[in-house]
Structures are given as C-alpha cells and as structure tokens.
Scaffold this motif. Sequence first.
Motif, PDB file in Angstrom:
ATOM      1  N   ALA A 310     -62.637  14.284 -46.659  1.00 26.96           N
ATOM      2  CA  ALA A 310     -62.982  15.579 -46.067  1.00 26.96           C
ATOM      3  C   ALA A 310     -62.455  16.729 -46.934  1.00 26.96           C
ATOM      4  O   ALA A 310     -61.360  16.656 -47.494  1.00 26.96           O
ATOM      5  N   LYS A 311     -63.246  17.783 -47.060  1.00 32.92           N
ATOM      6  CA  LYS A 311     -62.825  18.958 -47.821  1.00 32.92           C
ATOM      7  C   LYS A 311     -61.909  19.854 -46.993  1.00 32.92           C
ATOM      8  O   LYS A 311     -61.110  20.607 -47.553  1.00 32.92           O
ATOM      9  N   SER A 312     -62.012  19.761 -45.682  1.00 30.69           N
ATOM     10  CA  SER A 312     -61.196  20.585 -44.794  1.00 30.69           C
ATOM     11  C   SER A 312     -59.784  20.013 -44.693  1.00 30.69           C
ATOM     12  O   SER A 312     -59.595  18.825 -44.397  1.00 30.69           O
ATOM     13  N   GLU A 313     -58.796  20.860 -44.951  1.00 30.85           N
ATOM     14  CA  GLU A 313     -57.400  20.422 -44.870  1.00 30.85           C
ATOM     15  C   GLU A 313     -57.037  20.010 -43.450  1.00 30.85           C
ATOM     16  O   GLU A 313     -56.302  19.041 -43.237  1.00 30.85           O
ATOM     17  N   SER A 314     -57.560  20.751 -42.454  1.00 32.71           N
ATOM     18  CA  SER A 314     -57.243  20.428 -41.055  1.00 32.71           C
ATOM     19  C   SER A 314     -57.823  19.078 -40.660  1.00 32.71           C
ATOM     20  O   SER A 314     -57.186  18.302 -39.934  1.00 32.71           O
ATOM     21  N   SER A 317     -55.708  16.332 -42.203  1.00 30.41           N
ATOM     22  CA  SER A 317     -54.469  16.189 -41.440  1.00 30.41           C
ATOM     23  C   SER A 317     -54.720  15.424 -40.147  1.00 30.41           C
ATOM     24  O   SER A 317     -53.919  14.566 -39.741  1.00 30.41           O
ATOM     25  N   LEU A 318     -55.846  15.738 -39.499  1.00 27.73           N
ATOM     26  CA  LEU A 318     -56.214  15.022 -38.270  1.00 27.73           C
ATOM     27  C   LEU A 318     -56.446  13.549 -38.558  1.00 27.73           C
ATOM     28  O   LEU A 318     -56.028  12.674 -37.781  1.00 27.73           O
ATOM     29  N   GLY A 319     -57.104  13.255 -39.682  1.00 29.03           N
ATOM     30  CA  GLY A 319     -57.357  11.866 -40.053  1.00 29.03           C
ATOM     31  C   GLY A 319     -56.069  11.096 -40.292  1.00 29.03           C
ATOM     32  O   GLY A 319     -55.918   9.956 -39.830  1.00 29.03           O
ATOM     33  N   LYS A 320     -55.118  11.714 -41.004  1.00 28.15           N
ATOM     34  CA  LYS A 320     -53.837  11.057 -41.263  1.00 28.15           C
ATOM     35  C   LYS A 320     -53.072  10.798 -39.959  1.00 28.15           C
ATOM     36  O   LYS A 320     -52.389   9.791 -39.819  1.00 28.15           O
TER      37      LYS A 320
END
Length: 341
Positions: A310-314, A317-320
């Motif tokens: 994903a290009k989106s940082e948020s 972070s949600l994925g991690k």
Amino acid sequence: MEKFINEKVVVYISKFTNTKVIKALKDGMMFSLPFLMIGSLFLLIANLPIKSLNTLVAECGLADICSQVYSSTFSLMALFTVVGITYSYLKNDKISTAVNGALTGLAAFVLLTPSSKVLENGEAVTGVISKDWTAGQGMICAILIGFLVGYIYSLCIRKDIRVKMPEGVPPGVADSFSSLLPTGIITIVCAIIYAVCHFVFKTTFAELIYSAIQIPLQGVTDSFAGVVIMTVMMSLLWWTGVHGGSICGGILSPILQANMAANQKILDSGVALTVQNGGHIFTQQFWDNFLCMSGAGVVIGLVIYITFFAKSESLRSLGKLSIIPNIFNINEPIIFGTPIV
C-alpha cells in the motif's frame, strides 16, 4: 440506499441481535468453548497422525487418560450449554440468583433426557446419564431447555413468586429460599413435559427434539445451499454494521458442534467417516478453514497487500497491526479500519 440501510435494515437487525434469546444464545455458548478446546487438544494427542507416536501413546496408557479427559469435556457440551444459556438469560435480566437458575436448568435437562441405555447384548441399564445426550445429540434440546428455564425463572422472580427471608439472613441462605418456588414450578412443568412424552409419544423430550428438529436442521445446514446462505448472511450482516460472525456463529454453533460430535461417533465406531456413512461436511473446522479463514470475508489477501504494497502510510500501519491477529481468524481491526463495514 444508505438511508434505507441505516433506518430500516440496521435498525431491525440490531433489534433482532439484542433480543433476550439471541443474547443468551451468544453468551451462553461461550461457556462451552474452553472445554471444547481442551477436549479437542487431548483428542488430538490420543489420535496422533504419526503411527509410531500413536502406538507409543496407546502402549504407555496415555491414550486412556486423554480419552477420559475428552469424555469429561467435549462429551459434556450439552450440559455446559444449558447451564451457560440459562445463566446468561437470567444475568441479562439482572436476576441476582442466576447461578441457582442455571443449576435448575441443569436439573431440568437431566430430567428430560433418557435415563436408561440399552447395551449391545440387549440388556437395559437404568439410572444413568448417557453421554450420547450430554454431547452433540442433546445440543438443541439443551438450548430449548435453557430458554424455557430462563424465561420461567425470570418471570417468577419478576412477579415476586418466591420465598422472602427477613433482613439479616445470610445471602446464601436467602438466595436458596428465593429460588425455592421458581425451581419447584420449573420442575413441575418439566415433569409434565416428561409425562406427556413418556405416555403419549413413548419417548423422552430430548429424543423427540432430536428426531423432529435437530436431525432436519443438521441436514439443511449440511448442504451446499445451506453453506452458501449462511456465508452470504454473515457478509450481509457485516456490511450493515452488525457483527456477522458473532450472530451467525451463535446460531450455527450448536449445529456445527452436533455435526462434529456425530462425526466423532462414526470414527469411534470404527467406520470410515464418509457422507454415505452419515458423516457431516459442515463442521466448525470447515467453517474456520474454508469460510472464515483469516476471519469473515477471508481478508488475508487484503491484509498482505496493504501491509507490504500500500502507498498509504496509514494503511500500511493498519496492515502491520492486523496481520498477526488475522492469522488467528481475528479480523475486526481490518473490517472496521479499512473500513469494509
């Protein structure tokens, strides 16, 4: 469309999921979960897939111990269910003597199940509690008795049909006397049901429920159409903002557990576990591994993608945050965080 969903669909689904019966079913079924997990673990140890280890476990006597643990946990699921549902129903009604009511539910279940068993040689043994009925065969009966006892017990307390003790009496003694009349009324009602089943239908209540309700239910759910309907229903509930896994799991859990118990009985008899021999495909393992792997909607692909690509940082972070729970079929973070709901 959004207005229709929020004002019509969600409202009615929320009302349904918050009814006393559904809440008691969801909460009550959780009482049996630890015992099912422990029983399944010991069953696995007693039946290891490696032949040499399996032989070693049997020769050292560990298999007998595991079998005893299994029969004292997994094989008593109906008892745990009736206690859990009755207790949850009364607790949700804020009845202070919910424990006494749960024990009344247990007594009612024993009263309405067979108290005799015919051995292979044709001899009938009386005065027993058969584990056939404390396991999968008695699940629907346990649920119905839990609802019945919970309703009557709660009604008696709310209508003040109880023995009141003066102030200063120890709480334990006061609760026992407070439960006296509700327990007596429930016992009489169950005795009447037992008598009607015994003299009119020549059977017991548990056997009547099993043949009239549970067997057809297991047949309907254990079909391609049944699996598709329940899967679609779960996804639709999630889509409207209601916890689809909790609702469908609460309703399906007794059937899936009954199917598991029926399969185990076939294996114990030494017969091959096939559909032709009465085996069931739609069990809890099927639900977890094929319909809800990584949680409702099978979102593991989405989690992997947003975690690494994903290009989106948020989103990364949600994925991690979600990937480890997702491996264990917990996907609420991704469901609400993406948001899919």
